[in-house]
Motif scaffolding. Structure first.
Motif, PDB file in Angstrom:
ATOM      1  N   ILE A  67      42.280  31.838  44.992  1.00 40.70           N
ATOM      2  CA  ILE A  67      42.778  33.154  44.575  1.00 40.70           C
ATOM      3  C   ILE A  67      41.979  34.258  45.242  1.00 40.70           C
ATOM      4  N   ILE A  68      40.647  34.117  45.219  1.00 41.38           N
ATOM      5  CA  ILE A  68      39.785  35.135  45.826  1.00 41.38           C
ATOM      6  C   ILE A  68      40.054  35.236  47.317  1.00 41.38           C
ATOM      7  N   GLY A  69      40.268  34.076  47.964  1.00 41.27           N
ATOM      8  CA  GLY A  69      40.580  34.093  49.389  1.00 41.27           C
ATOM      9  C   GLY A  69      41.860  34.853  49.684  1.00 41.27           C
ATOM     10  N   LEU A  70      42.868  34.677  48.835  1.00 43.03           N
ATOM     11  CA  LEU A  70      44.124  35.411  49.021  1.00 43.03           C
ATOM     12  C   LEU A  70      43.921  36.909  48.826  1.00 43.03           C
ATOM     13  N   VAL A  71      43.076  37.266  47.860  1.00 38.60           N
ATOM     14  CA  VAL A  71      42.790  38.689  47.636  1.00 38.60           C
ATOM     15  C   VAL A  71      42.101  39.287  48.853  1.00 38.60           C
ATOM     16  N   PHE A  72      41.133  38.569  49.401  1.00 36.84           N
ATOM     17  CA  PHE A  72      40.455  39.043  50.616  1.00 36.84           C
ATOM     18  C   PHE A  72      41.452  39.195  51.762  1.00 36.84           C
ATOM     19  N   MET A 100      31.533  34.209  41.330  1.00 40.56           N
ATOM     20  CA  MET A 100      31.617  35.474  40.611  1.00 40.56           C
ATOM     21  C   MET A 100      31.346  36.653  41.537  1.00 40.56           C
ATOM     22  N   LEU A 101      30.378  36.501  42.430  1.00 38.87           N
ATOM     23  CA  LEU A 101      30.062  37.585  43.360  1.00 38.87           C
ATOM     24  C   LEU A 101      31.213  37.830  44.331  1.00 38.87           C
ATOM     25  N   PHE A 102      31.831  36.762  44.816  1.00 37.84           N
ATOM     26  CA  PHE A 102      32.987  36.916  45.703  1.00 37.84           C
ATOM     27  C   PHE A 102      34.151  37.587  44.968  1.00 37.84           C
ATOM     28  N   ALA A 103      34.349  37.195  43.690  1.00 36.78           N
ATOM     29  CA  ALA A 103      35.411  37.824  42.899  1.00 36.78           C
ATOM     30  C   ALA A 103      35.115  39.295  42.665  1.00 36.78           C
ATOM     31  N   LEU A 104      33.859  39.609  42.384  1.00 34.17           N
ATOM     32  CA  LEU A 104      33.467  41.005  42.167  1.00 34.17           C
ATOM     33  C   LEU A 104      33.710  41.839  43.414  1.00 34.17           C
ATOM     34  N   GLN A 105      33.344  41.300  44.571  1.00 34.83           N
ATOM     35  CA  GLN A 105      33.531  42.040  45.817  1.00 34.83           C
ATOM     36  C   GLN A 105      35.009  42.192  46.150  1.00 34.83           C
ATOM     37  N   ALA A 106      35.773  41.125  45.952  1.00 34.60           N
ATOM     38  CA  ALA A 106      37.185  41.152  46.343  1.00 34.60           C
ATOM     39  C   ALA A 106      38.018  42.051  45.440  1.00 34.60           C
ATOM     40  N   LEU A 107      37.730  42.023  44.134  1.00 36.52           N
ATOM     41  CA  LEU A 107      38.605  42.695  43.183  1.00 36.52           C
ATOM     42  C   LEU A 107      38.117  44.073  42.747  1.00 36.52           C
TER      43      LEU A 107
END
Length: 212
Positions: free
Chosen positions: A31-36, A90-97
């Motif tokens: 999911i995070i990859g798709l957001v990025f 969590m850090l990747f999610a924070l940065q992406a979203l």
């Protein structure tokens, strides 16, 4: 994606990751990859930079689990890597979203997300104002700290030089907080969140718990 959906999705992922098993973590990373790929606009570089800033925290987690072993060494090592993976996710999610949004979008999103807590007496205007003031002050902090007195005398012990720099930095930060002024602050809100965008967190929740 509306700022409210971004912040809500991040908070949802934070709750889900607390009890996620490896397959669920892989799903969250997808999911995070798709957001990025489609939403972040700044690529993965800022996320890697953010990750490098917590490298000592990651190493500390590894050392704690290895030193204070839970069961066998292999089990402790697995738990350590699992916790490290959770933090990195969590850090990747924070940065992406969240962090890729503008300051105005973050403020607007939080203002709307905090609306239900007004029932419990939370003054969301005050909370958002404090966030704005903190974000403004953080931008000025490097310049304030760069003016701290630098003690480079070789005849002074290293520990005393570090202490002197720390005291000088703290003094300047306190002085800055006494004299800093802020201009007029305006909170712009957009309560219209497209209904179809709420499908994103709902689908994440459904797929997350449908995984084996």
């Amino acid at each position: 994606m509306h700022p409210v959906i971004r912040i809500t999705t991040f908070l949802l992922l934070a709750v889900l990751l607390a009890r996620a098993h490896p397959m669920q973590m892989v799903w969250v990373l997808c999911i995070i990859g798709l957001v990025f790929l489609f939403e972040s606009g700044k690529g993965i570089g800022p996320a890697l930079k953010l990750l490098s800033r917590v490298r000592w925290l990651l190493l500390s987690i590894l050392m704690i689990y290895v030193w204070m072993s839970v069961g066998t060494f292999t089990e402790s090592l697995w738990l350590a890597f699992h916790r490290m993976a959770l933090l990195m996710t969590m850090l990747f999610a924070l940065q992406a979203l969240v962090l890729n949004m503008s300051r105005e979008d973050i403020v607007m999103g939080l203002y709307i997300v905090l609306m239900p807590f007004s029932i419990f007496g939370l003054h969301r205007e005050q909370a958002v104002m404090r966030l704005i003031l903190t974000m403004d002050s953080v931008k000025q902090l490097p310049g304030v700290l760069s003016q701290a007195d630098d003690v480079d005398r070789t005849d002074v012990p290293r520990l005393k030089r570090i202490s002197a720099r720390l005291i000088s930095a703290i003094t300047r930060v306190l002085s800055y907080s006494d004299y800093v002024t802020h201009g007029e602050i305006c909170i712009e809100t957009d309560n219209h969140v497209p209904v179809w965008q709420w499908l994103a967190p709902v689908m994440i929740l459904i797929v997350f718990y449908s995984l084996p």
